[in-house]
Design an enzyme around this catalytic site. Structure first.
Site, PDB file in Angstrom:
ATOM      1  N   ARG A 192       0.843  -1.201   0.054  1.00  0.00           N
ATOM      2  CA  ARG A 192      -0.116  -0.041  -0.074  1.00  0.00           C
ATOM      3  C   ARG A 192       0.915   1.382   0.051  1.00  0.00           C
ATOM      4  NH1 ARG A 192      -3.397  -2.037   5.104  1.00  0.00           N
ATOM      5  NH2 ARG A 192      -1.187  -2.591   5.526  1.00  0.00           N
ATOM      6  N   SER A 202      -7.940  -4.044   7.118  1.00  0.00           N
ATOM      7  CA  SER A 202      -8.955  -4.613   7.810  1.00  0.00           C
ATOM      8  C   SER A 202      -9.347  -3.799   9.270  1.00  0.00           C
ATOM      9  CB  SER A 202      -8.602  -6.205   8.239  1.00  0.00           C
ATOM     10  OG  SER A 202      -8.584  -7.021   7.006  1.00  0.00           O
TER      11      SER A 202
END
Ligand code: PNS
Length: 159
Positions: free
Chosen positions: A90, A127
């Site tokens: 990311r 998450s």
């Protein structure tokens, strides 16, 4: 046959994960999404629940399957004759730890790790953040599949 594994906790799977799986599926003959069984880490969903959500989300991809593993990822790769690990990166903050793991896994077994640059749409997504936002009533539409959002809402309502 070129095979790869996308390992992780997936508690729960996000749209960022799914983007990585889809791209891995376009590069390899077969991709296994493997959920780590980690009894020492608290999770919101059981491994079976996480696998069930993954299986439903990945049903449109015939060359992707879902499994679980415990112990070392390299042992799982050896048992299943998987030659590559595919992960999403990311941001630079992911890189240090991911590089360390990639190098350790290569040293242990020779397995290669390939990194997919996360779609910028999901660069901030995790998450943990999804669970935190959902816990306090924030809108997570578009960050996880609808079926995951429904399961999250139901699980949080039980608490
Ligand atoms: O989604 P996560 O929790 O960030 O995924 C981490 C995961 C499961 C990919 C990593 O912890 C892992 O591979 N664990 C298995 C144990 C292992 O092989 N450890 C040595 C890593 S070099």
């Amino acid at each position: 046959m070129a095979t790869a594994v996308c390992p992780g906790s997936f508690d729960p799977v996000t749209n960022g994960h799914l983007d990585v799986f889809e791209r891995a599926a376009s590069l390899f003959d077969h991709v296994t999404v493997a959920v780590l069984i980690n009894k020492t880490k608290a999770s919101l969903f059981t491994v079976e629940e996480r696998m069930d959500m993954l299986s439903q989300c990945l049903a449109p991809f015939p060359n992707v399957s879902v499994d679980a593993f415990h112990g070392l990822l390299v042992d799982y790769c050896r048992d299943k004759e998987i030659k590559a690990i595919v992960k999403g990166l990311r941001a630079v903050s992911d890189f240090d730890y991911e590089l360390q793991m990639a190098q350790m896994n290569h040293r242990l077994s020779g397995v290669e790790t390939l990194f997919v640059s996360t779609n910028p749409l999901y660069g901030y997504l995790s998450s943990s953040l999804v669970k935190e936002v959902a816990t306090y009533g924030g809108d997570i539409a578009g960050l996880v599949p609808d079926l995951v959002r429904e399961r999250l809402d139901a699980r949080l309502a039980e608490r």
